[in-house]
Design a protein around this motif. Sequence first.
Motif, PDB file in Angstrom:
ATOM      1  N   ILE B 300      35.150  54.702  67.559  1.00 37.44           N
ATOM      2  CA  ILE B 300      34.466  54.286  66.275  1.00 37.44           C
ATOM      3  C   ILE B 300      34.117  52.738  66.268  1.00 37.44           C
ATOM      4  O   ILE B 300      33.048  52.170  66.106  1.00 37.44           O
ATOM      5  CB  ILE B 300      34.996  54.728  64.993  1.00 37.44           C
ATOM      6  N   ALA B 301      34.999  52.084  66.646  1.00 40.56           N
ATOM      7  CA  ALA B 301      35.326  50.518  66.602  1.00 40.56           C
ATOM      8  C   ALA B 301      34.251  49.986  67.664  1.00 40.56           C
ATOM      9  O   ALA B 301      33.123  49.078  67.530  1.00 40.56           O
ATOM     10  CB  ALA B 301      36.439  49.963  66.806  1.00 40.56           C
ATOM     11  N   ILE B 302      34.093  50.668  69.003  1.00 41.41           N
ATOM     12  CA  ILE B 302      33.214  50.417  69.867  1.00 41.41           C
ATOM     13  C   ILE B 302      31.706  50.666  69.526  1.00 41.41           C
ATOM     14  O   ILE B 302      30.847  50.001  69.641  1.00 41.41           O
ATOM     15  CB  ILE B 302      33.503  51.004  70.980  1.00 41.41           C
ATOM     16  N   PHE B 303      31.722  51.926  68.873  1.00 40.74           N
ATOM     17  CA  PHE B 303      30.300  52.351  68.365  1.00 40.74           C
ATOM     18  C   PHE B 303      29.598  51.368  67.628  1.00 40.74           C
ATOM     19  O   PHE B 303      28.528  51.100  67.450  1.00 40.74           O
ATOM     20  CB  PHE B 303      30.176  53.634  68.028  1.00 40.74           C
ATOM     21  N   THR B 304      30.523  50.951  66.609  1.00 41.98           N
ATOM     22  CA  THR B 304      29.770  50.040  65.311  1.00 41.98           C
ATOM     23  C   THR B 304      29.693  48.842  66.125  1.00 41.98           C
ATOM     24  O   THR B 304      28.637  48.198  65.715  1.00 41.98           O
ATOM     25  CB  THR B 304      31.261  49.996  64.395  1.00 41.98           C
ATOM     26  N   PHE B 305      30.590  48.262  66.940  1.00 42.96           N
ATOM     27  CA  PHE B 305      30.240  47.023  67.519  1.00 42.96           C
ATOM     28  C   PHE B 305      28.899  46.878  68.074  1.00 42.96           C
ATOM     29  O   PHE B 305      28.021  45.961  68.154  1.00 42.96           O
ATOM     30  CB  PHE B 305      31.588  46.682  68.489  1.00 42.96           C
ATOM     31  N   LEU B 306      28.694  48.168  69.176  1.00 40.17           N
ATOM     32  CA  LEU B 306      27.463  48.004  69.909  1.00 40.17           C
ATOM     33  C   LEU B 306      26.335  48.179  68.922  1.00 40.17           C
ATOM     34  O   LEU B 306      25.405  47.523  69.326  1.00 40.17           O
ATOM     35  CB  LEU B 306      27.559  49.356  70.623  1.00 40.17           C
ATOM     36  N   GLN B 307      26.369  48.749  67.717  1.00 40.48           N
ATOM     37  CA  GLN B 307      25.290  48.906  66.910  1.00 40.48           C
ATOM     38  C   GLN B 307      24.773  47.639  66.358  1.00 40.48           C
ATOM     39  O   GLN B 307      23.609  47.103  66.172  1.00 40.48           O
ATOM     40  CB  GLN B 307      25.701  49.842  65.654  1.00 40.48           C
ATOM     41  N   PHE B 308      26.089  46.892  65.996  1.00 32.37           N
ATOM     42  CA  PHE B 308      25.680  45.384  65.611  1.00 32.37           C
ATOM     43  C   PHE B 308      25.255  44.600  66.589  1.00 32.37           C
ATOM     44  O   PHE B 308      24.197  43.909  66.329  1.00 32.37           O
ATOM     45  CB  PHE B 308      26.861  44.769  65.000  1.00 32.37           C
ATOM     46  N   LYS B 309      25.575  44.690  67.774  1.00 31.08           N
ATOM     47  CA  LYS B 309      24.914  43.969  68.683  1.00 31.08           C
ATOM     48  C   LYS B 309      23.218  44.344  69.045  1.00 31.08           C
ATOM     49  O   LYS B 309      22.674  43.381  69.231  1.00 31.08           O
ATOM     50  CB  LYS B 309      25.709  44.197  70.196  1.00 31.08           C
ATOM     51  N   ILE B 310      23.112  45.649  69.268  1.00 28.59           N
ATOM     52  CA  ILE B 310      22.062  46.047  69.610  1.00 28.59           C
ATOM     53  C   ILE B 310      21.081  46.170  68.664  1.00 28.59           C
ATOM     54  O   ILE B 310      19.960  45.571  68.455  1.00 28.59           O
ATOM     55  CB  ILE B 310      22.016  47.227  70.505  1.00 28.59           C
ATOM     56  N   LEU B 311      21.238  46.659  67.601  1.00 25.56           N
ATOM     57  CA  LEU B 311      20.266  47.135  66.361  1.00 25.56           C
ATOM     58  C   LEU B 311      20.158  46.023  65.558  1.00 25.56           C
ATOM     59  O   LEU B 311      18.969  45.769  64.890  1.00 25.56           O
ATOM     60  CB  LEU B 311      20.907  48.212  65.824  1.00 25.56           C
ATOM     61  N   GLU B 312      21.107  45.055  65.395  1.00 20.66           N
ATOM     62  CA  GLU B 312      20.895  43.936  64.321  1.00 20.66           C
ATOM     63  C   GLU B 312      19.991  42.992  64.933  1.00 20.66           C
ATOM     64  O   GLU B 312      19.268  42.373  63.976  1.00 20.66           O
ATOM     65  CB  GLU B 312      22.220  43.384  63.993  1.00 20.66           C
ATOM     66  N   LYS B 313      19.792  43.132  66.179  1.00 18.94           N
ATOM     67  CA  LYS B 313      18.691  42.056  66.551  1.00 18.94           C
ATOM     68  C   LYS B 313      17.130  42.291  66.204  1.00 18.94           C
ATOM     69  O   LYS B 313      16.407  41.558  65.936  1.00 18.94           O
ATOM     70  CB  LYS B 313      18.709  41.982  68.226  1.00 18.94           C
ATOM     71  N   ARG B 314      17.294  43.784  65.897  1.00 19.77           N
ATOM     72  CA  ARG B 314      15.984  43.972  65.489  1.00 19.77           C
ATOM     73  C   ARG B 314      15.500  44.171  64.000  1.00 19.77           C
ATOM     74  O   ARG B 314      14.540  44.548  63.413  1.00 19.77           O
ATOM     75  CB  ARG B 314      15.504  45.629  66.280  1.00 19.77           C
ATOM     76  N   VAL B 315      16.680  43.808  63.281  1.00 13.07           N
ATOM     77  CA  VAL B 315      16.806  43.588  61.730  1.00 13.07           C
ATOM     78  C   VAL B 315      16.018  42.586  61.226  1.00 13.07           C
ATOM     79  O   VAL B 315      16.533  41.402  61.733  1.00 13.07           O
ATOM     80  CB  VAL B 315      18.115  44.164  61.390  1.00 13.07           C
ATOM     81  N   THR B 316      15.311  42.586  60.434  1.00 14.72           N
ATOM     82  CA  THR B 316      14.541  41.434  59.733  1.00 14.72           C
ATOM     83  C   THR B 316      14.955  41.372  58.362  1.00 14.72           C
ATOM     84  O   THR B 316      14.698  42.154  57.562  1.00 14.72           O
ATOM     85  CB  THR B 316      13.066  41.305  59.928  1.00 14.72           C
ATOM     86  N   TYR B 317      15.909  40.412  58.049  1.00 13.15           N
ATOM     87  CA  TYR B 317      16.063  40.008  56.619  1.00 13.15           C
ATOM     88  C   TYR B 317      15.309  39.276  55.896  1.00 13.15           C
ATOM     89  O   TYR B 317      14.919  38.283  56.666  1.00 13.15           O
ATOM     90  CB  TYR B 317      17.637  39.548  56.645  1.00 13.15           C
ATOM     91  N   GLN B 318      14.935  39.618  54.824  1.00 15.03           N
ATOM     92  CA  GLN B 318      13.955  38.663  54.066  1.00 15.03           C
ATOM     93  C   GLN B 318      14.460  37.324  53.465  1.00 15.03           C
ATOM     94  O   GLN B 318      15.731  37.519  53.256  1.00 15.03           O
ATOM     95  CB  GLN B 318      13.161  39.219  52.891  1.00 15.03           C
TER      96      GLN B 318
END
Lengths: 449, 318
Positions: B300-318
């Motif tokens: 779970i730790a690995i998956f969460t880390f990967l999500q932060f690494k990959i997905l968060e790049k595509r997130v735009t915070y206002q």
Amino acid sequence: MMKMRQALLKTIGTAAAILTIGGVWATQVRAQATKRTKVVFWNEMTGPAQQKLNEFVKEFNQSQTKYQVVSQFEGNYNEAVQKILNTHGTDASPAVFQSMDISTSQIYHSGYTTPVQKFVDQDHYDIDKISPVARAFYSEKGKLLSMPFNTSQPVLYYNATLLKKYHITPPPTDPSYSDITRVATQLYQRSHQKVKGLSVEIYGWLFEQFMANSGESMANQADGHNGTPTKVNFDTPGAIKAMKWVQENLKSGALMNFGSGSSASANEMAAFLSGKLGIFLQSSADISQLTAGTKDKLGITYYPHPDGQKANGVAIGGASIWISNDKPATVQRGSWEFIKFLMKPENQAQWQAATGYLALNKDSQQEKVLQELYQKVPAAKVPSEQLSKTKPDETNSGVFLQGLIQERTLTQTAMDQIYNGSNIKNSLQQAEDAMNTYIKSNNQANGVK
Amino acid sequence: MEQQVTNNSKKLKQLPQNLSSLKTVSYDVNARDKLHAIWFLGPSLLVLAVFVFYPMLRTLYLSLFLTNNLGKPTVFVGLQNYWSLLTSSSYLASLQATFVYVIAVSILTLIFGLLLAQAASFKVKGSNFFRTVFSGTMGVSVSVAAIFWLFMFNPSIGLLDQIASVLHLPVINWLTQPGWAMTAIVISTVWMNLGFTFLIFFGALQTVPVNLYEAAQIEGVSKSYQFFHITLPMISPTVFFVSIITLIESFKSFGLIDLMTAGGPNNATNLLVYRIYQDAFLNGNYGLASTESVILAIIIAIFTFLQFKILEKRVTYQ
């Protein structure tokens, strides 16, 4: 107005206070007058069985003045085992408890109990009155560890009304696999495939019984009755015959696979009650549910046996009652008195009539309540006959092995594979290897050489 | 402008001095702060230590032992539990089943949750009614859902198979055929998840400024272009949040599996958490169960880390 209301409130308040104090005083006096020894009884019964059991507790408490049995429900069998082991030696632990069939070796090896044999000997209790097959299951080298209580046997149920409708001769009382195949196939074909002929739930207990009924031990050391087992054997000729029988009926379409677990037995029951399933193998304790759930006539036979050999008899299922050794002698004595009360012929007869679990006292068969039951549902007599007919030996007295839950999980996985068309021998061998690895590390952890 | 720059550079030059003077003062402040910090953090640290850190360490400790039938660690075996798990074909099958389940559930929950939310946010007659219906599964407990789906999937009286037989389609044994059982569990889990996901997405959609859509409309941009280039970027923080929550929740799935398939058939739905439950609470094999828990925590730790690494790049915070 205000004043009046206040006065009224005051009066009510005072009256309430007096009543409360009086009540407390009264109960204390009553408690002092009786001073019974408290015996806490843990059980895992639900539904009608729970009701009946609580009635027994009430009657026992009224029948004497020395002991007060307090019945406590502890959830399902598996959870209860863990609770019993974890509370031992604390105030929270039970004095007397019910534990399931396959936990017998585990509870015994915990060293937390007093074998009931001790009290049987002290009282010269006539233990021969209690079913020998049931006793054999809960004994270690002739010593009775716990008292068999809610006891069932696997039997075969069929819908007699459906068979009549399609002009099919019912199976004999002691059927072979091919007898059942005949009925199942006829039912499936003559109903134009609307009624499934047969169901054998993916259930480790049933798998164990196929072996027992073929006269084969599952574990070495005579199924653990001569010592701690170090190996199991799943791919025996008897087990393979039974699985072949299943695959044969699957192939013809007559057998319905309901899978495993509680949803499987519920679905199986629903199918049978709605007339979409003709035959199934299950615990004799289902009788009351079956007679209440359908107007169709119920047929029951013994557990089927392989062709060309006689049925060796099947083991029991259910649970037994144990006495904890962490309580003083008086409490243990009270537990034993309660157990004796439960085993009385009249109580055992009532127990069977109310729940479908079998009366274990031989004298119960003469009781009026059982006679009436047999008159109303003649088939209800079959499980008792199967039980009394069976001669206990090393293969039909249960497997005295720690980790039987794991054994059931593994045999069920193997059955799953077989029901989905896998090679019988390979699947059984795979389960056997996994179980042997488990036994090895389990014995190592428990200090067995 | 120039003045400001020079001012700033002056300040910068002064900085080292300031810092050193701060240092001497800050010592005392730190000591008092530390004391304060301990007072404020102490209680929660204590609670965490007792209820989180200790169990974690205990699990790690137990994972190196064989446990006897009373659940006590008796024989130290080092990494043997890990080794026997990672070489056991049935454990690897569980691992694979868990990945399939988690990925299928997460993706389907996101897609259907978003679809429903988008559908419900069109202002048409009766949309309020559908908003209530769509979020309805939030109020359904796992056991009720299991009973409902068990009935749907029932092989002899189930609704799905009755429909199939009316339409002359082949009847499926949903819960007893390994391939279909996983499908059945995924369907039921996604259904369970939808209520919550719908609600969160629906809320997020309301925060997207209307003027963006108006501008897009004036430009004559298509609806799907609007969705992918306005809606999705604007609610991307929510999508990220929901994806992480769903992923972690699906790793921990237990109730539906216990009630519907009990890990069967042939271990096809024996996911990691269910396996831990079986080994610990049915087989009393706490050592092995602890090992499985440690492995799950790492995954779970690995998956969460990967999500932060990959997905968060595509997130735009206002």
